[in-house]
Design a protein around this motif. Sequence first.
Motif, PDB file in Angstrom:
ATOM      1  N   ARG A 189      -3.547 -37.537   7.066  1.00  0.00           N
ATOM      2  CA  ARG A 189      -4.284 -36.609   6.211  1.00  0.00           C
ATOM      3  C   ARG A 189      -5.744 -36.515   6.651  1.00  0.00           C
ATOM      4  NH1 ARG A 189      -3.408 -39.040   1.878  1.00  0.00           N
ATOM      5  NH2 ARG A 189      -1.428 -38.033   1.370  1.00  0.00           N
ATOM      6  N   LYS A 206      -0.015 -20.058  16.877  1.00  0.00           N
ATOM      7  CA  LYS A 206      -1.049 -19.026  16.841  1.00  0.00           C
ATOM      8  C   LYS A 206      -0.586 -17.710  17.459  1.00  0.00           C
ATOM      9  CE  LYS A 206      -4.820 -22.398  17.075  1.00  0.00           C
ATOM     10  NZ  LYS A 206      -6.015 -22.832  17.834  1.00  0.00           N
ATOM     11  N   GLN A 249     -13.132 -29.320  12.464  1.00  0.00           N
ATOM     12  CA  GLN A 249     -13.460 -28.904  13.829  1.00  0.00           C
ATOM     13  C   GLN A 249     -13.127 -27.434  14.053  1.00  0.00           C
ATOM     14  OE1 GLN A 249     -11.336 -31.653  16.324  1.00  0.00           O
ATOM     15  NE2 GLN A 249     -12.853 -33.287  16.096  1.00  0.00           N
ATOM     16  N   GLU A 250     -11.983 -26.995  13.530  1.00  0.00           N
ATOM     17  CA  GLU A 250     -11.632 -25.581  13.654  1.00  0.00           C
ATOM     18  C   GLU A 250     -12.649 -24.705  12.929  1.00  0.00           C
ATOM     19  OE1 GLU A 250      -9.338 -24.062  15.345  1.00  0.00           O
ATOM     20  OE2 GLU A 250      -8.434 -25.875  16.193  1.00  0.00           O
ATOM     21  N   LYS A 251     -13.093 -25.152  11.759  1.00  0.00           N
ATOM     22  CA  LYS A 251     -14.093 -24.389  11.011  1.00  0.00           C
ATOM     23  C   LYS A 251     -15.409 -24.343  11.768  1.00  0.00           C
ATOM     24  CE  LYS A 251     -16.147 -24.020   6.405  1.00  0.00           C
ATOM     25  NZ  LYS A 251     -16.206 -24.623   5.049  1.00  0.00           N
ATOM     26  N   ARG A 253     -15.053 -21.873  14.554  1.00  0.00           N
ATOM     27  CA  ARG A 253     -15.139 -20.490  14.070  1.00  0.00           C
ATOM     28  C   ARG A 253     -16.573 -20.115  13.730  1.00  0.00           C
ATOM     29  NH1 ARG A 253     -10.363 -21.977  11.215  1.00  0.00           N
ATOM     30  NH2 ARG A 253     -11.594 -22.263   9.322  1.00  0.00           N
ATOM     31  N   GLU A 256      -5.940 -34.536   9.837  1.00  0.00           N
ATOM     32  CA  GLU A 256      -5.782 -33.110   9.549  1.00  0.00           C
ATOM     33  C   GLU A 256      -7.071 -32.527   8.989  1.00  0.00           C
ATOM     34  OE1 GLU A 256      -3.953 -29.422   9.348  1.00  0.00           O
ATOM     35  OE2 GLU A 256      -3.375 -31.275  10.365  1.00  0.00           O
ATOM     36  N   GLN A 257      -7.749 -33.283   8.119  1.00  0.00           N
ATOM     37  CA  GLN A 257      -9.024 -32.814   7.595  1.00  0.00           C
ATOM     38  C   GLN A 257     -10.066 -32.694   8.707  1.00  0.00           C
ATOM     39  OE1 GLN A 257     -10.050 -35.587   4.510  1.00  0.00           O
ATOM     40  NE2 GLN A 257      -8.528 -34.815   3.059  1.00  0.00           N
ATOM     41  N   GLN A 280       0.869 -25.316  19.794  1.00  0.00           N
ATOM     42  CA  GLN A 280      -0.272 -24.566  19.276  1.00  0.00           C
ATOM     43  C   GLN A 280      -0.153 -23.088  19.606  1.00  0.00           C
ATOM     44  OE1 GLN A 280      -3.732 -26.499  20.876  1.00  0.00           O
ATOM     45  NE2 GLN A 280      -3.601 -28.251  19.477  1.00  0.00           N
ATOM     46  N   ARG A 319      -9.414 -32.179  11.869  1.00  0.00           N
ATOM     47  CA  ARG A 319      -9.026 -31.033  12.698  1.00  0.00           C
ATOM     48  C   ARG A 319      -9.439 -29.721  12.041  1.00  0.00           C
ATOM     49  NH1 ARG A 319      -5.400 -27.273  13.165  1.00  0.00           N
ATOM     50  NH2 ARG A 319      -4.456 -27.872  11.178  1.00  0.00           N
ATOM     51  N   GLN A 320      -9.244 -29.622  10.724  1.00  0.00           N
ATOM     52  CA  GLN A 320      -9.647 -28.409  10.019  1.00  0.00           C
ATOM     53  C   GLN A 320     -11.161 -28.223  10.071  1.00  0.00           C
ATOM     54  OE1 GLN A 320      -8.040 -28.683   6.070  1.00  0.00           O
ATOM     55  NE2 GLN A 320      -5.911 -28.425   6.743  1.00  0.00           N
TER      56      GLN A 320
END
Length: 246
Positions: free
Chosen positions: A69, A152, A78-80, A83, A72-73, A148, A75-76
Amino acid sequence: MTRPASTLNFLPDDYLERKAQRRANVICGVLFVAVMAGVGAAFSLSEQATRRVEQEYARVEAQYVNEARRLEQVRQMQEKQKRMAHQAELTASLLERVPRSYLLAEITNSMPAGVSLLEFSLDSKPRAASTPAETPKTAYELKKAAKQGAAKADAPPPPAVRQVDVQIKMTGVAQTDVQVAQFLNRLSRSRLLKDVNLVYTDEMKQQDDRLRKFQMEMMLNPAAEVVDPSGQGARTAAVELTETRR
């Protein structure tokens, strides 16, 4: 010496046999109870060990779930961040990092006395995207990239960052080649420009004067950025961007 008289046994033989059988039964019963007690103790110890293993497995699995968990947080996040960084680059590419007024002022202030410009042009060209060399990937990285890519596949691609190279070409006259060299040296030291080159210099007659006609080419430094403390430059760029969109 005289031998002792033999012991006389007045008990019947069947009584002695039954007594021996009872003794054997008692011994067998004791052994059976001992064996069953050992089996029960072994079963109990095995059950306790199994419960401890199950508890340890549950604890480790809970740790894995918590760490998954957290990963995953991360990773989210890093993705944010990616962006947001892409949006910032996209916004910066739409704005004018170096206003034309600052560029003209930089060139004008670099001109020595006796130098004047006859022609001045700016040419903007899209920058060719550079493709980095691919490094060999392991089987795990290829499998991860395939997952991935499949995840996507339906997502729309992000807008590409607009990168533009601005080429500057100008033609002017000077009284001597020394003034041309001074002008070239000052432009080469400017932080707003790069790749300053003298294309040619030639003699030019104007009435009775002999002048030196020259042509220079240079590029606007893509890393240069003019920051206006008053914020007027940012407002001007925003107005120009709005007018362009209309």
